[in-house]
Design an enzyme around this catalytic site. Sequence first.
Site, PDB file in Angstrom:
ATOM      1  CB  SER A 156      -0.937   0.016   1.212  1.00  0.00           C
ATOM      2  OG  SER A 156      -1.952  -0.945   1.068  1.00  0.00           O
ATOM      3  CG  ASP A 172      -5.607  -3.916   2.704  1.00  0.00           C
ATOM      4  OD1 ASP A 172      -5.281  -4.493   1.654  1.00  0.00           O
ATOM      5  OD2 ASP A 172      -4.849  -3.809   3.692  1.00  0.00           O
ATOM      6  CG  HIS A 232      -4.528  -8.431   4.591  1.00  0.00           C
ATOM      7  ND1 HIS A 232      -3.525  -9.009   3.850  1.00  0.00           N
ATOM      8  CD2 HIS A 232      -4.345  -7.080   4.481  1.00  0.00           C
ATOM      9  CE1 HIS A 232      -2.772  -8.062   3.300  1.00  0.00           C
ATOM     10  NE2 HIS A 232      -3.248  -6.881   3.664  1.00  0.00           N
ATOM     11  CG  ASP A 258      -4.478   0.284  -2.327  1.00  0.00           C
ATOM     12  OD1 ASP A 258      -5.428  -0.532  -2.401  1.00  0.00           O
ATOM     13  OD2 ASP A 258      -3.846   0.483  -1.277  1.00  0.00           O
ATOM     14  CG  HIS A 259      -3.270  -3.403  -3.027  1.00  0.00           C
ATOM     15  ND1 HIS A 259      -3.978  -4.264  -2.215  1.00  0.00           N
ATOM     16  CD2 HIS A 259      -2.771  -2.443  -2.206  1.00  0.00           C
ATOM     17  CE1 HIS A 259      -3.908  -3.846  -0.960  1.00  0.00           C
ATOM     18  NE2 HIS A 259      -3.178  -2.742  -0.921  1.00  0.00           N
ATOM     19  CG  HIS A 264      -1.550  -6.531  -0.861  1.00  0.00           C
ATOM     20  ND1 HIS A 264      -0.820  -5.364  -0.776  1.00  0.00           N
ATOM     21  CD2 HIS A 264      -2.321  -6.561   0.259  1.00  0.00           C
ATOM     22  CE1 HIS A 264      -1.131  -4.729   0.331  1.00  0.00           C
ATOM     23  NE2 HIS A 264      -2.037  -5.437   0.981  1.00  0.00           N
TER      24      HIS A 264
END
Length: 548
Positions: free
Chosen positions: A82, A280, A284, A322-323, A424
Amino acid sequence: MNKLFGRHLVILLLLVTVAAQFLPTPALAAPKPKNVIVLMVDGSGATHTTVSRWYKGKPLAMEEIVVGSVRTYSAESLITDSAPASTAFATGNKSNSKFIGVLPVRAGMPDVAFAEELKYQPVASVLEGAKLAGKSTGLIATSNIQHASPAGYSSHNHNRGDYNDIAEQQVNLNIDVVFGGGKQYLLPKSQGGVRTDGENLIEVLKSRGYDFVETREQLLAVKNKKVWGMFAEDAMAYDFDRVQLQPQEPSLAEMTQKAIDILAKNDKGFFLFVEGSKVDWASHANDPVGVISDVLAFDDAVKTALDFAKKDGNTLVLAFSDHGNGGMSLGNKSTDKNYDTLPYSALVSPLRKAMLTGEGIEKMLAGNRSEANIRDIMEKYFGIADLTTDEITTMQKAKKGEMNYAVGPMISKRSVIGWTTNGHTGEDLFMYGFGPGAPKGTIENTDIAKISAKGLGVELASTTKRLFVEADKAFAAIGAKTEIDQSNKENPRLVVTKGNVRAELPFSTNTIIIDQRTKQMEGLTIFTAKLGKVYVPMQAVELVKAAL
């Protein structure tokens, strides 16, 4: 004669009119936005939004403004952390893992290079450029505000985890509006925080004219144009948990609306960054309920920004992730043989029974992990009434703060959601845009900074030259000497001397003290520990020169 002339004139006018239809239309100048709102949902992919849409039962606001896709890789990896991701979309530069607002020291991807002489050098963000242009600025996150993504716009450090330093830089950047979690990083240990330098940054904020608010009620009532809102000691709650357990926290949409209301009062315009942070974290943990909770909360914030932009007509809205994270899929090994007859209810029915995320379940258990309490809480708040013995044992053994890692896979299995990783992922992601200057097609994550800067009338390269000159060389050019004073290890500073003039520049602040007179500068003093170099605004050199 006059009649003949008149007929000829009419024919000539008709010919000119017809011909004009085939001439190229003069190009009109493309409209430029006055405001730019960037919204980023951390760690979210196409499945995240698809599942959230099915759960909601109607289209998301984001779907109205899909314009293309964004590539997410970093300077060194197919799959980004990130920190370099935020450096890319905040400054326009690819960077390395853990790096915030500084240039890379290595490259491993095609067409990505780095200059040895520029490694670790701080580079200006869109937010910093907007400030110099006289625009108001805002920063919002549901994580602690010192976390990687908001930090990319507001700090410069090779270690994204140095929250105390990032907090100091953010406070000294004089951002107009800051909302999120992370209060503990503003206070010294002696006052309930985690700072080791003894500084109370809340008092610094108040001395600079900020209101400091800590509840939803206080936020909605605030009138000041300069506001910090810290609504949690660390990260804020997932939105489902917020509604059930922590209603004193504002929603992401409410924070976005309040920020827009305040920032829009500046006739020169504004820049606002908004992050839906905890998608995010849920990814995870492979917790689909956390994903849905905060994708929908983020989408509400996007709608808030869109509603403003549509009425305003001078606002560019950019939204993206962002991903990817978790390798989330709609379909798993249990659907290998029946995917083509999979009913809607197989996905949403188990998910809609859950009232809390895994994090919320941990709070409801309140330390009591007896089998009876686990069964009761999981049935009441997570909709699972058939826990196995192994699942109960997994919950009992879950570390503090990691209950979502235990229960997320349980509800995924009972739905039809699959996961490939707890890390990610590196796929291209949807890009959303609305307003003057919105992009089309596939772009790089670095292009987001460039599009934002262009919309704001900001030139990032010249802003970097203005804000970050190498102190040793710049002061030597005016005959001054520099040294780093670390006599107070928690509060080091650059000392500049020439003749009877002495200037001190505390690291990570915008303060310069010249002959015991204190002044705020337009940028920060940044110490790059890896190189032992200090970078200062050109204004610092000019102030010292003027004092000679």
